[in-house]
Scaffold this motif. Structure first.
Motif, PDB file in Angstrom:
ATOM      1  N   GLN A  60       0.817  -1.371  -0.008  1.00  0.00           N
ATOM      2  CA  GLN A  60       0.072  -0.154  -0.002  1.00  0.00           C
ATOM      3  C   GLN A  60       0.759   1.328   0.019  1.00  0.00           C
ATOM      4  O   GLN A  60       0.516   2.245  -0.650  1.00  0.00           O
ATOM      5  N   VAL A  61       1.840   1.262   0.753  1.00  0.00           N
ATOM      6  CA  VAL A  61       2.773   2.243   0.850  1.00  0.00           C
ATOM      7  C   VAL A  61       3.324   2.583  -0.412  1.00  0.00           C
ATOM      8  O   VAL A  61       3.677   3.736  -0.891  1.00  0.00           O
ATOM      9  N   GLY A  62       3.857   1.482  -1.044  1.00  0.00           N
ATOM     10  CA  GLY A  62       4.471   1.449  -2.368  1.00  0.00           C
ATOM     11  C   GLY A  62       3.477   2.263  -3.491  1.00  0.00           C
ATOM     12  O   GLY A  62       3.976   2.804  -4.270  1.00  0.00           O
ATOM     13  N   ALA A  63       2.325   1.746  -3.456  1.00  0.00           N
ATOM     14  CA  ALA A  63       1.237   2.525  -4.322  1.00  0.00           C
ATOM     15  C   ALA A  63       1.156   3.627  -4.277  1.00  0.00           C
ATOM     16  O   ALA A  63       0.728   4.483  -5.097  1.00  0.00           O
ATOM     17  N   GLU A  64       1.062   4.082  -2.757  1.00  0.00           N
ATOM     18  CA  GLU A  64       0.854   5.639  -2.638  1.00  0.00           C
ATOM     19  C   GLU A  64       2.093   6.512  -3.120  1.00  0.00           C
ATOM     20  O   GLU A  64       1.758   7.350  -3.658  1.00  0.00           O
ATOM     21  N   LYS A  65       3.243   6.021  -3.153  1.00  0.00           N
ATOM     22  CA  LYS A  65       4.537   6.810  -3.451  1.00  0.00           C
ATOM     23  C   LYS A  65       4.987   6.510  -4.965  1.00  0.00           C
ATOM     24  O   LYS A  65       5.887   6.848  -5.743  1.00  0.00           O
ATOM     25  N   PHE A  66       4.444   5.534  -5.742  1.00  0.00           N
ATOM     26  CA  PHE A  66       4.359   4.919  -7.178  1.00  0.00           C
ATOM     27  C   PHE A  66       5.851   4.309  -6.885  1.00  0.00           C
ATOM     28  O   PHE A  66       6.361   4.535  -7.931  1.00  0.00           O
ATOM     29  N   SER A  67       6.430   3.721  -5.910  1.00  0.00           N
ATOM     30  CA  SER A  67       7.836   3.127  -6.022  1.00  0.00           C
ATOM     31  C   SER A  67       7.735   2.128  -4.921  1.00  0.00           C
ATOM     32  O   SER A  67       7.261   2.209  -3.735  1.00  0.00           O
ATOM     33  N   PHE A  68       7.951   0.722  -5.514  1.00  0.00           N
ATOM     34  CA  PHE A  68       7.562  -0.451  -4.620  1.00  0.00           C
ATOM     35  C   PHE A  68       8.660  -1.206  -4.342  1.00  0.00           C
ATOM     36  O   PHE A  68       8.835  -1.788  -3.337  1.00  0.00           O
ATOM     37  N   PHE A  69       9.872  -0.801  -4.895  1.00  0.00           N
ATOM     38  CA  PHE A  69      11.065  -1.520  -4.402  1.00  0.00           C
ATOM     39  C   PHE A  69      11.393  -1.294  -2.965  1.00  0.00           C
ATOM     40  O   PHE A  69      11.976  -2.347  -2.166  1.00  0.00           O
ATOM     41  N   GLU A  70      11.508  -0.012  -2.565  1.00  0.00           N
ATOM     42  CA  GLU A  70      12.104   0.243  -1.253  1.00  0.00           C
ATOM     43  C   GLU A  70      11.132  -0.484  -0.233  1.00  0.00           C
ATOM     44  O   GLU A  70      11.783  -0.879   0.590  1.00  0.00           O
ATOM     45  N   PRO A  71       9.859  -0.173  -0.301  1.00  0.00           N
ATOM     46  CA  PRO A  71       9.086  -0.563   0.714  1.00  0.00           C
ATOM     47  C   PRO A  71       8.836  -2.131   0.852  1.00  0.00           C
ATOM     48  O   PRO A  71       9.098  -2.662   2.018  1.00  0.00           O
ATOM     49  N   LEU A  72       9.075  -2.760  -0.134  1.00  0.00           N
ATOM     50  CA  LEU A  72       9.180  -4.255  -0.251  1.00  0.00           C
ATOM     51  C   LEU A  72      10.535  -4.834   0.197  1.00  0.00           C
ATOM     52  O   LEU A  72      10.581  -5.779   1.073  1.00  0.00           O
ATOM     53  N   LEU A  73      11.679  -3.787  -0.092  1.00  0.00           N
ATOM     54  CA  LEU A  73      12.924  -4.497   0.678  1.00  0.00           C
ATOM     55  C   LEU A  73      12.750  -4.190   2.192  1.00  0.00           C
ATOM     56  O   LEU A  73      13.306  -5.021   2.841  1.00  0.00           O
ATOM     57  N   ILE A  74      12.120  -3.278   2.501  1.00  0.00           N
ATOM     58  CA  ILE A  74      11.785  -2.954   4.002  1.00  0.00           C
ATOM     59  C   ILE A  74      11.095  -3.983   4.676  1.00  0.00           C
ATOM     60  O   ILE A  74      11.493  -4.659   5.621  1.00  0.00           O
ATOM     61  N   ALA A  75      10.088  -4.459   3.837  1.00  0.00           N
ATOM     62  CA  ALA A  75       9.243  -5.814   4.439  1.00  0.00           C
ATOM     63  C   ALA A  75      10.171  -6.938   4.474  1.00  0.00           C
ATOM     64  O   ALA A  75      10.094  -7.853   5.495  1.00  0.00           O
ATOM     65  N   GLY A  76      11.287  -7.212   3.493  1.00  0.00           N
ATOM     66  CA  GLY A  76      11.911  -8.299   3.523  1.00  0.00           C
ATOM     67  C   GLY A  76      12.687  -8.154   4.439  1.00  0.00           C
ATOM     68  O   GLY A  76      13.121  -9.163   5.274  1.00  0.00           O
ATOM     69  N   MET A  77      13.365  -6.971   5.088  1.00  0.00           N
ATOM     70  CA  MET A  77      14.113  -6.992   6.083  1.00  0.00           C
ATOM     71  C   MET A  77      13.423  -7.328   7.445  1.00  0.00           C
ATOM     72  O   MET A  77      13.982  -7.876   8.342  1.00  0.00           O
ATOM     73  N   ILE A  78      12.204  -6.834   7.688  1.00  0.00           N
ATOM     74  CA  ILE A  78      11.518  -7.106   8.875  1.00  0.00           C
ATOM     75  C   ILE A  78      11.174  -8.392   8.919  1.00  0.00           C
ATOM     76  O   ILE A  78      11.460  -9.214  10.095  1.00  0.00           O
ATOM     77  N   TYR A  79      11.088  -9.439   7.721  1.00  0.00           N
ATOM     78  CA  TYR A  79      10.554 -10.699   7.662  1.00  0.00           C
ATOM     79  C   TYR A  79      11.923 -11.389   8.174  1.00  0.00           C
ATOM     80  O   TYR A  79      12.137 -12.415   9.041  1.00  0.00           O
ATOM     81  N   TYR A  80      13.055 -10.928   7.799  1.00  0.00           N
ATOM     82  CA  TYR A  80      14.462 -11.575   8.037  1.00  0.00           C
ATOM     83  C   TYR A  80      14.942 -11.415   9.436  1.00  0.00           C
ATOM     84  O   TYR A  80      15.282 -12.476  10.061  1.00  0.00           O
ATOM     85  N   VAL A  81      14.551 -10.250  10.179  1.00  0.00           N
ATOM     86  CA  VAL A  81      14.799  -9.876  11.358  1.00  0.00           C
ATOM     87  C   VAL A  81      14.058 -10.840  12.349  1.00  0.00           C
ATOM     88  O   VAL A  81      14.389 -11.475  13.338  1.00  0.00           O
ATOM     89  N   MET A  82      12.711 -11.209  11.811  1.00  0.00           N
ATOM     90  CA  MET A  82      11.650 -12.035  12.733  1.00  0.00           C
ATOM     91  C   MET A  82      12.306 -13.445  12.635  1.00  0.00           C
ATOM     92  O   MET A  82      12.111 -13.969  13.609  1.00  0.00           O
ATOM     93  N   VAL A  83      12.489 -13.858  11.460  1.00  0.00           N
ATOM     94  CA  VAL A  83      12.992 -15.322  11.153  1.00  0.00           C
ATOM     95  C   VAL A  83      14.287 -15.601  12.068  1.00  0.00           C
ATOM     96  O   VAL A  83      14.578 -16.431  12.666  1.00  0.00           O
ATOM     97  N   MET A  84      15.304 -14.349  12.027  1.00  0.00           N
ATOM     98  CA  MET A  84      16.537 -14.718  12.649  1.00  0.00           C
ATOM     99  C   MET A  84      16.546 -14.740  14.375  1.00  0.00           C
ATOM    100  O   MET A  84      17.037 -15.398  15.194  1.00  0.00           O
TER     101      MET A  84
END
Length: 219
Positions: A178-202
């Motif tokens: 949703q944040v990516g759609a608002e900013k018309f830029s998806f790479f950064e927010p999806l990368l942030i999501a990936g980092m969050i999942y990585y921290v949770m898994v670790m």
């Protein structure tokens, strides 16, 4: 590359709120999957054949079809099956819990069968009832052996929970999109999501290893 993470800093609190949603789904589904998985495992090793066949058929279906398909059948199919639309959160917990139960049942079954047969024979010789023997003697020993596999299933469940975005649950992935759609830029927010999942898994990995060390010391 034209990356600008600074513009997403104000949206970080909104994305981070998805952690709570993700953890709620994972924990509730994990509890459901573990409880139902024990029942299925006992059916599989029990002497009542029809219960064993039912448990095997259940495992075969849920392991042989995609999790996202199961999620969509439960959510989008509920109006036809039940006459009303169930909540997306409930559908997610049911789908992940029922799917996880199929895998956990095999893990628990293997753990029970790995326990020395002498333990069961000794309990039977002492006249210990079957239910009490399984609950107080066999299962505790089996759980020690299968803890790494159970933690791996919980980690997998955490990662796969991202597919709840397909039914509109506001988890980490959905909020990032949703944040990516608002900013018309998806790479950064999806990368942030990936980092969050990585921290949770670790974090889960560290917790799992700590539990393993503690249980080894208690032997």
């Amino acid at each position: 590359m034209n990356l600008d993470f600074a513009q997403f800093i104000p949206s970080l609190p909104y994305i981070l709120k998805g952690i709570g949603v993700t953890l709620q789904i994972v924990i509730m589904a994990g509890i459901l999957g573990f409880a139902f998985g024990i029942i299925l495992a006992l059916f599989k090793i029990g002497s009542i054949r029809i219960l064993g066949w039912i448990a095997d058929a259940y495992t075969s279906v849920f392991r042989g079809t995609p999790l996202v398909l199961q999620l969509m059948i439960i959510y989008f199919g509920s109006p036809q099956l039940l006459g009303y639309q169930i909540d997306a959160y409930v559908a997610a917990v049911l789908a992940f819990g029922l799917n996880s139960a199929a895998y956990i049942s095999e893990i628990i079954r293997a753990g029970i069968l790995a326990v020395d047969k002498g333990q069961r024979e000794a309990a039977m010789a002492l006249g210990v009832p079957y239910k009490r023997m399984m609950w107080d003697i066999i299962l505790p020993q089996a759980l020690k052996n299968i803890l790494p596999a159970l933690m791996n299933e919980f980690i997998t469940l955490t990662k796969e929970s991202a597919i709840v975005t397909t039914i509109g649950v506001l988890d980490i992935m959905r909020r990032s999109y949703q944040v990516g759609a608002e900013k018309f830029s998806f790479f950064e927010p999806l990368l942030i999501a990936g980092m969050i999942y990585y921290v949770m898994v670790m974090t889960l990995t560290i917790i799992g290893k700590a539990m393993e060390r503690r249980m080894r010391r208690s032997d």
